[in-house]
Design a protein around this motif. Structure first.
Motif, PDB file in Angstrom:
ATOM      1  N   GLN A  20      27.928  34.898   8.364  1.00  0.00           N
ATOM      2  CA  GLN A  20      29.021  35.210   9.292  1.00  0.00           C
ATOM      3  C   GLN A  20      30.305  35.543   8.544  1.00  0.00           C
ATOM      4  OE1 GLN A  20      28.649  31.484  11.560  1.00  0.00           O
ATOM      5  NE2 GLN A  20      28.208  32.708  13.375  1.00  0.00           N
ATOM      6  N   LEU A  21      30.510  34.879   7.400  1.00  0.00           N
ATOM      7  CA  LEU A  21      31.693  35.123   6.584  1.00  0.00           C
ATOM      8  C   LEU A  21      31.739  36.559   6.073  1.00  0.00           C
ATOM      9  CD1 LEU A  21      34.097  34.034   4.731  1.00  0.00           C
ATOM     10  CD2 LEU A  21      32.321  33.636   3.006  1.00  0.00           C
ATOM     11  N   ALA A  22      30.604  37.069   5.606  1.00  0.00           N
ATOM     12  CA  ALA A  22      30.540  38.420   5.030  1.00  0.00           C
ATOM     13  C   ALA A  22      29.271  39.108   5.530  1.00  0.00           C
ATOM     14  CB  ALA A  22      30.573  38.346   3.508  1.00  0.00           C
ATOM     15  N   PRO A  23      29.240  39.520   6.786  1.00  0.00           N
ATOM     16  CA  PRO A  23      28.011  40.060   7.377  1.00  0.00           C
ATOM     17  C   PRO A  23      27.516  41.345   6.740  1.00  0.00           C
ATOM     18  CG  PRO A  23      29.877  40.375   8.856  1.00  0.00           C
ATOM     19  CD  PRO A  23      30.351  39.473   7.757  1.00  0.00           C
ATOM     20  N   ASN A  24      28.397  42.069   6.036  1.00  0.00           N
ATOM     21  CA  ASN A  24      27.985  43.334   5.406  1.00  0.00           C
ATOM     22  C   ASN A  24      27.673  43.193   3.925  1.00  0.00           C
ATOM     23  OD1 ASN A  24      28.262  44.924   7.780  1.00  0.00           O
ATOM     24  ND2 ASN A  24      30.486  44.912   7.501  1.00  0.00           N
ATOM     25  N   ALA A  25      27.816  41.994   3.373  1.00  0.00           N
ATOM     26  CA  ALA A  25      27.632  41.820   1.929  1.00  0.00           C
ATOM     27  C   ALA A  25      26.245  42.246   1.480  1.00  0.00           C
ATOM     28  CB  ALA A  25      27.898  40.367   1.546  1.00  0.00           C
ATOM     29  N   ARG A  26      25.217  41.935   2.285  1.00  0.00           N
ATOM     30  CA  ARG A  26      23.829  42.201   1.894  1.00  0.00           C
ATOM     31  C   ARG A  26      23.258  43.433   2.607  1.00  0.00           C
ATOM     32  NH1 ARG A  26      20.767  36.828   3.210  1.00  0.00           N
ATOM     33  NH2 ARG A  26      19.027  37.950   2.253  1.00  0.00           N
ATOM     34  N   ARG A  27      24.119  44.318   3.059  1.00  0.00           N
ATOM     35  CA  ARG A  27      23.675  45.475   3.842  1.00  0.00           C
ATOM     36  C   ARG A  27      22.608  46.285   3.117  1.00  0.00           C
ATOM     37  NH1 ARG A  27      25.005  50.561   3.607  1.00  0.00           N
ATOM     38  NH2 ARG A  27      26.724  50.138   2.150  1.00  0.00           N
ATOM     39  N   LEU A  28      22.785  46.526   1.814  1.00  0.00           N
ATOM     40  CA  LEU A  28      21.828  47.341   1.067  1.00  0.00           C
ATOM     41  C   LEU A  28      20.483  46.633   0.913  1.00  0.00           C
ATOM     42  CD1 LEU A  28      24.107  48.882  -1.691  1.00  0.00           C
ATOM     43  CD2 LEU A  28      23.136  50.033   0.305  1.00  0.00           C
ATOM     44  N   GLU A  29      20.506  45.322   0.881  1.00  0.00           N
ATOM     45  CA  GLU A  29      19.261  44.555   0.791  1.00  0.00           C
ATOM     46  C   GLU A  29      18.386  44.813   2.014  1.00  0.00           C
ATOM     47  OE1 GLU A  29      18.173  39.826   0.619  1.00  0.00           O
ATOM     48  OE2 GLU A  29      19.968  40.514  -0.445  1.00  0.00           O
ATOM     49  N   PHE A  30      19.011  44.867   3.185  1.00  0.00           N
ATOM     50  CA  PHE A  30      18.279  45.154   4.416  1.00  0.00           C
ATOM     51  C   PHE A  30      17.856  46.621   4.474  1.00  0.00           C
ATOM     52  CE2 PHE A  30      20.859  41.425   5.543  1.00  0.00           C
ATOM     53  CZ  PHE A  30      19.899  40.604   6.116  1.00  0.00           C
ATOM     54  N   ALA A  31      18.773  47.523   4.111  1.00  0.00           N
ATOM     55  CA  ALA A  31      18.484  48.953   4.206  1.00  0.00           C
ATOM     56  C   ALA A  31      17.331  49.359   3.293  1.00  0.00           C
ATOM     57  CB  ALA A  31      19.738  49.758   3.863  1.00  0.00           C
ATOM     58  N   THR A  32      17.216  48.725   2.133  1.00  0.00           N
ATOM     59  CA  THR A  32      16.194  49.099   1.164  1.00  0.00           C
ATOM     60  C   THR A  32      14.791  48.768   1.655  1.00  0.00           C
ATOM     61  OG1 THR A  32      17.810  48.770  -0.602  1.00  0.00           O
ATOM     62  CG2 THR A  32      15.516  48.868  -1.269  1.00  0.00           C
ATOM     63  N   LEU A 192      32.834  31.724  -2.087  1.00  0.00           N
ATOM     64  CA  LEU A 192      32.524  30.948  -0.890  1.00  0.00           C
ATOM     65  C   LEU A 192      31.170  31.340  -0.317  1.00  0.00           C
ATOM     66  CD1 LEU A 192      33.267  28.838   1.165  1.00  0.00           C
ATOM     67  CD2 LEU A 192      34.633  30.560   2.390  1.00  0.00           C
ATOM     68  N   PHE A 193      30.896  32.640  -0.288  1.00  0.00           N
ATOM     69  CA  PHE A 193      29.606  33.130   0.217  1.00  0.00           C
ATOM     70  C   PHE A 193      28.458  32.508  -0.576  1.00  0.00           C
ATOM     71  CE2 PHE A 193      26.074  36.144   0.281  1.00  0.00           C
ATOM     72  CZ  PHE A 193      26.017  36.546   1.619  1.00  0.00           C
ATOM     73  N   CYS A 194      28.541  32.555  -1.892  1.00  0.00           N
ATOM     74  CA  CYS A 194      27.451  32.034  -2.726  1.00  0.00           C
ATOM     75  C   CYS A 194      27.328  30.524  -2.608  1.00  0.00           C
ATOM     76  CB  CYS A 194      27.660  32.442  -4.180  1.00  0.00           C
ATOM     77  SG  CYS A 194      27.431  34.211  -4.489  1.00  0.00           S
ATOM     78  N   LYS A 195      28.444  29.825  -2.524  1.00  0.00           N
ATOM     79  CA  LYS A 195      28.391  28.366  -2.400  1.00  0.00           C
ATOM     80  C   LYS A 195      27.729  27.943  -1.092  1.00  0.00           C
ATOM     81  CE  LYS A 195      32.087  26.084  -3.816  1.00  0.00           C
ATOM     82  NZ  LYS A 195      33.527  25.789  -4.050  1.00  0.00           N
ATOM     83  N   LEU A 196      28.038  28.660  -0.020  1.00  0.00           N
ATOM     84  CA  LEU A 196      27.415  28.350   1.265  1.00  0.00           C
ATOM     85  C   LEU A 196      25.942  28.759   1.292  1.00  0.00           C
ATOM     86  CD1 LEU A 196      30.287  29.495   3.660  1.00  0.00           C
ATOM     87  CD2 LEU A 196      29.485  27.141   3.368  1.00  0.00           C
ATOM     88  N   SER A 202      30.812  21.580  -4.220  1.00  0.00           N
ATOM     89  CA  SER A 202      32.132  22.152  -3.951  1.00  0.00           C
ATOM     90  C   SER A 202      32.945  22.380  -5.217  1.00  0.00           C
ATOM     91  CB  SER A 202      32.910  21.232  -3.007  1.00  0.00           C
ATOM     92  OG  SER A 202      33.077  19.946  -3.585  1.00  0.00           O
ATOM     93  N   ASP A 203      32.596  21.709  -6.328  1.00  0.00           N
ATOM     94  CA  ASP A 203      33.416  21.752  -7.527  1.00  0.00           C
ATOM     95  C   ASP A 203      32.867  22.662  -8.621  1.00  0.00           C
ATOM     96  OD1 ASP A 203      31.180  20.300  -8.166  1.00  0.00           O
ATOM     97  OD2 ASP A 203      32.258  18.691  -9.219  1.00  0.00           O
ATOM     98  N   CYS A 204      32.032  23.648  -8.245  1.00  0.00           N
ATOM     99  CA  CYS A 204      31.328  24.422  -9.284  1.00  0.00           C
ATOM    100  C   CYS A 204      31.825  25.861  -9.418  1.00  0.00           C
ATOM    101  CB  CYS A 204      29.819  24.418  -8.998  1.00  0.00           C
ATOM    102  SG  CYS A 204      29.352  25.392  -7.549  1.00  0.00           S
ATOM    103  N   ASP A 205      33.044  26.160  -8.941  1.00  0.00           N
ATOM    104  CA  ASP A 205      33.514  27.552  -8.899  1.00  0.00           C
ATOM    105  C   ASP A 205      33.439  28.257 -10.253  1.00  0.00           C
ATOM    106  OD1 ASP A 205      34.245  26.501  -6.424  1.00  0.00           O
ATOM    107  OD2 ASP A 205      35.964  27.848  -6.253  1.00  0.00           O
TER     108      ASP A 205
END
Length: 239
Positions: A20-32, A192-196, A202-205
């Protein structure tokens, strides 16, 4: 190794927040998924396991979509997703296409699950599978860094890249590692996307960014976006 259902009963909500935070981040993963065999209007498509039904929002033509999930942690998040029991027959019939994206590595025998998925494709239809390739840098990131930074661990079983390691009778039309980079508007969004998504502490940035740079790789676009150089093994099977 925890099973898929148990893993996402505990952290499906966080994964869903990432999408929900970044709904388009993985767009190419789906399109491929459909790059070699485009989806046709009004086809019946099953998405197994479907997560929160994200594929439904990444298909460019009208289809009859069936999202099926193995974990209540995802089924709770979206009303279009129906729960399936891995230990029972799936009374869902057959579809023109069955799709499985990025969920099989949480099962102890991905090939067995693919074999089962294949039985739900109509004769002449397509099975599309995409997941982490054995020996890939994505796999190293997941089974090394994520395994250490996720309190539940991560020991994925990844798909072989060699055709000889799949049943000879399968009519595999595509078996290739494809680039499907994830796009982000900022470093903060990527972290944030990757952590979720990966259920990280929470402390691994700083450690997270170092691990991504050393394995998957991070680039910048001309539009000042950040690109995570994700890749998956894509397989199309004619049924």
């Amino acid at each position: 190794m925890m099973d898929y259902s148990s893993i996402f009963e505990q952290r499906g909500h966080e994964y869903h927040l990432a999408m929900q935070l970044a709904p388009n981040a993985r767009r190419l993963e789906f399109a491929t998924l459909f790059q070699a065999q485009p989806v046709k209007t009004n086809e019946v498509l099953f998405d197994i396991p479907s997560g929160g039904g994200y594929l439904a929002h990444n298909i460019l033509v009208p289809v009859t979509y069936g999202g099926y999930e193995f974990s209540q942690g995802f089924a709770n998040e979206n009303s279009i997703v129906q729960l399936l029991d891995m230990n029972q027959p799936w009374l869902i019939g057959q579809a023109d296409r069955v799709v499985s994206l990025a969920g099989l590595h949480h099962h102890p025998d991905p090939i067995e699950v693919i074999t089962r998925l294949k039985t739900h494709v109509k004769p002449g239809g397509w099975l599309h599978v995409a997941d982490v390739a054995a020996g890939s840098m994505v796999g190293i990131f997941l089974n090394d860094f994520v395994d250490r930074a996720n309190p539940m661990g991560h020991q994925g079983i990844f798909l072989p890249v060699e055709r000889s390691l799949y049943p000879e009778a399968w009519n595999i039309n595509r078996l290739e590692i494809c680039q499907c980079p994830w796009h982000f508007t900022s470093l903060a969004e990527m972290k944030l996307f990757c952590k979720l998504m990966f259920g990280l502490r929470s402390d691994c940035d700083d450690e997270l960014i170092w691990a991504l740079e050393k394995t998957v790789g991070i680039d910048h676009t001309e539009n000042n976006e950040l690109v995570l150089n994700w890749e998956l093994l894509y397989m199309d099977v004619k049924c």
